[in-house]
Scaffold this motif. Structure first.
Motif, PDB file in Angstrom:
ATOM      1  N   ASN A 188       5.329 -16.740  -8.658  1.00 52.09           N
ATOM      2  CA  ASN A 188       5.385 -15.285  -8.612  1.00 52.09           C
ATOM      3  C   ASN A 188       4.010 -14.736  -8.988  1.00 52.09           C
ATOM      4  N   ILE A 189       3.115 -14.716  -8.021  1.00 53.55           N
ATOM      5  CA  ILE A 189       1.766 -14.166  -8.214  1.00 53.55           C
ATOM      6  C   ILE A 189       1.743 -12.745  -7.672  1.00 53.55           C
ATOM      7  N   LYS A 190       1.289 -11.809  -8.497  1.00 48.86           N
ATOM      8  CA  LYS A 190       1.158 -10.423  -8.062  1.00 48.86           C
ATOM      9  C   LYS A 190      -0.318 -10.093  -7.833  1.00 48.86           C
ATOM     10  N   VAL A 191      -0.554  -9.105  -6.999  1.00 50.54           N
ATOM     11  CA  VAL A 191      -1.928  -8.742  -6.648  1.00 50.54           C
ATOM     12  C   VAL A 191      -2.122  -7.231  -6.742  1.00 50.54           C
ATOM     13  N   PHE A 192      -3.238  -6.830  -7.351  1.00 51.88           N
ATOM     14  CA  PHE A 192      -3.755  -5.472  -7.214  1.00 51.88           C
ATOM     15  C   PHE A 192      -4.934  -5.554  -6.240  1.00 51.88           C
ATOM     16  N   ALA A 193      -4.912  -4.730  -5.220  1.00 52.62           N
ATOM     17  CA  ALA A 193      -5.974  -4.746  -4.213  1.00 52.62           C
ATOM     18  C   ALA A 193      -6.752  -3.442  -4.248  1.00 52.62           C
ATOM     19  N   LEU A 219      -1.682  -1.360  -4.162  1.00 53.26           N
ATOM     20  CA  LEU A 219      -2.965  -0.803  -3.750  1.00 53.26           C
ATOM     21  C   LEU A 219      -3.470   0.185  -4.788  1.00 53.26           C
ATOM     22  N   ILE A 220      -4.774   0.075  -5.126  1.00 52.81           N
ATOM     23  CA  ILE A 220      -5.409   1.050  -6.017  1.00 52.81           C
ATOM     24  C   ILE A 220      -6.749   1.477  -5.424  1.00 52.81           C
TER      25      ILE A 220
END
Length: 351
Positions: A188-193, A219-220
């Motif tokens: 369970n890897i999360k990403v902020f892009a 998204l940020i």
């Protein structure tokens, strides 16, 4: 990847034609275009229809073959001069991504190595070399992902910038490769892009690509990164790069340097994902890397309408350079490089 059949390929060779996904149309439209001339290849690279250092190199290699496949040269010398002229032309499309020049030089060398063959045989050798560059990139990106995965753990949240996924390479990507591999492992890897101004490669491409694969992505805007880090939500920053100097300084999409500074301030590891082909031992440090400056309209008219007064001066560098002391590790297909980078690079390139 187990789900690789679900990945959208950015570059295809179909029916003896170079076909690319026009990334300027994403995320609204998935549209492939066929490049049939060297001018179309130059235009596709310059206008970012194809982008990402590895993908640019692959397209340049195929483009160089396309430029001479119908050559009427009478002998090798005239054929090779034609090849060199076309190579110089393609090289003028983007100045920063070292893969572009690496791939073109490799194609030129293949022609020289085959000079005792017939011209038709040389042409076939050039096509096979372009195929090899593409296949090697796919294998290389998967190895980068596997190496990076050793630095991550299930449950982590990653911040990334610009697009260094499969769209920027033959497949898998560099910075996104470990995220795809982690997904396949059931992690369970999360990403902020980051949105990645001014051309929004993070918003248009990275987010789209991760969503296609079922990755949890948020998204940020670029200027939100410090806030998100301050909340303790980021476990690592991973970006790609377009060129690594001999001392480990790394050029990547504008905004990467700022992320590295922020990561250092928040005690967050900052990883660069770099195919060994992006290491330029002829460039001693980041100060010697040529930084491409792009059209002012990308900033002043970036959202389809003018967002700044007519006549305002605009500075629009496409890349910045992250000093090596801000980089926790440079991860290549040959292994993980740590400081001191000059010595680590010399060792890794001998493998």
């Amino acid at each position: 990847m187990d789900n690789s059949q679900d990945c959208v390929l950015s570059i295809k060779w179909e029916n003896d034609n170079l076909v690319i996904l026009d990334q300027t149309k994403l995320p609204e439209k998935v549209e492939y275009i066929t490049l049939q001339t060297i001018e179309e290849v130059w235009d596709a690279i310059y206008k970012l229809k194809v982008r990402g250092a590895p993908a640019i190199g692959i397209v340049a290699a195929y483009g160089l073959y396309i430029s001479v496949r119908n050559s009427k040269a009478a002998d090798f010398e005239s054929f090779y001069q034609e090849l060199r002229k076309n190579s110089d032309y393609v090289a003028s499309s983007r100045p920063t991504a070292v893969n572009l020049f690496w791939a073109l030089k490799r194609m030129e060398k293949r022609a020289l190595d085959s000079k005792n063959k017939t011209l038709e045989e040389i042409k076939m050798d050039l096509l096979n070399e372009a195929h090899a560059i593409r296949d090697e990139d796919e294998a290389m990106c998967k190895s980068i992902g596997e190496n990076l995965l050793t630095l991550l753990k299930d449950g982590m949240t990653i911040l990334t910038h610009c697009n260094a996924g499969g769209l920027a390479t033959a497949r898998y990507g560099t910075a996104l490769s470990p995220i795809f591999l982690a997904k396949d492992k059931g992690w369970n890897i999360k990403v902020f892009a980051d949105e990645t101004r001014p051309l929004l490669q993070g918003a248009r491409l990275t987010v789209w690509e991760l969503m296609q694969y079922g990755v949890d992505v948020t998204l940020i805007c670029d200027n939100m990164a410090a806030h998100v880090m301050s909340k303790g939500w980021i476990d690592a920053v991973i970006t790609g790069c377009d060129r690594v100097a001999a001392n480990g300084d790394a050029a990547n999409k504008i905004g990467t340097y700022g992320l590295a500074v922020l990561a250092k301030a928040h005690n967050i590891p900052f990883y660069i994902a770099a195919p060994s082909s992006t290491i330029d031992i002829d460039t001693p440090d980041g100060g010697k890397i040529v930084i491409e400056e792009r059209s002012e309209e990308e900033v002043s008219c970036g959202f389809g309408k003018r967002t700044a007064p007519i006549g305002v001066k605009v500075y629009n560098p496409a890349f910045d350079v992250t000093p090596n002391h801000l980089i926790t590790a440079i991860v290549t297909e040959k292994g993980i490089l740590r400081p001191p980078y000059k010595e680590a690079i010399e060792i890794i390139l001998k493998k």
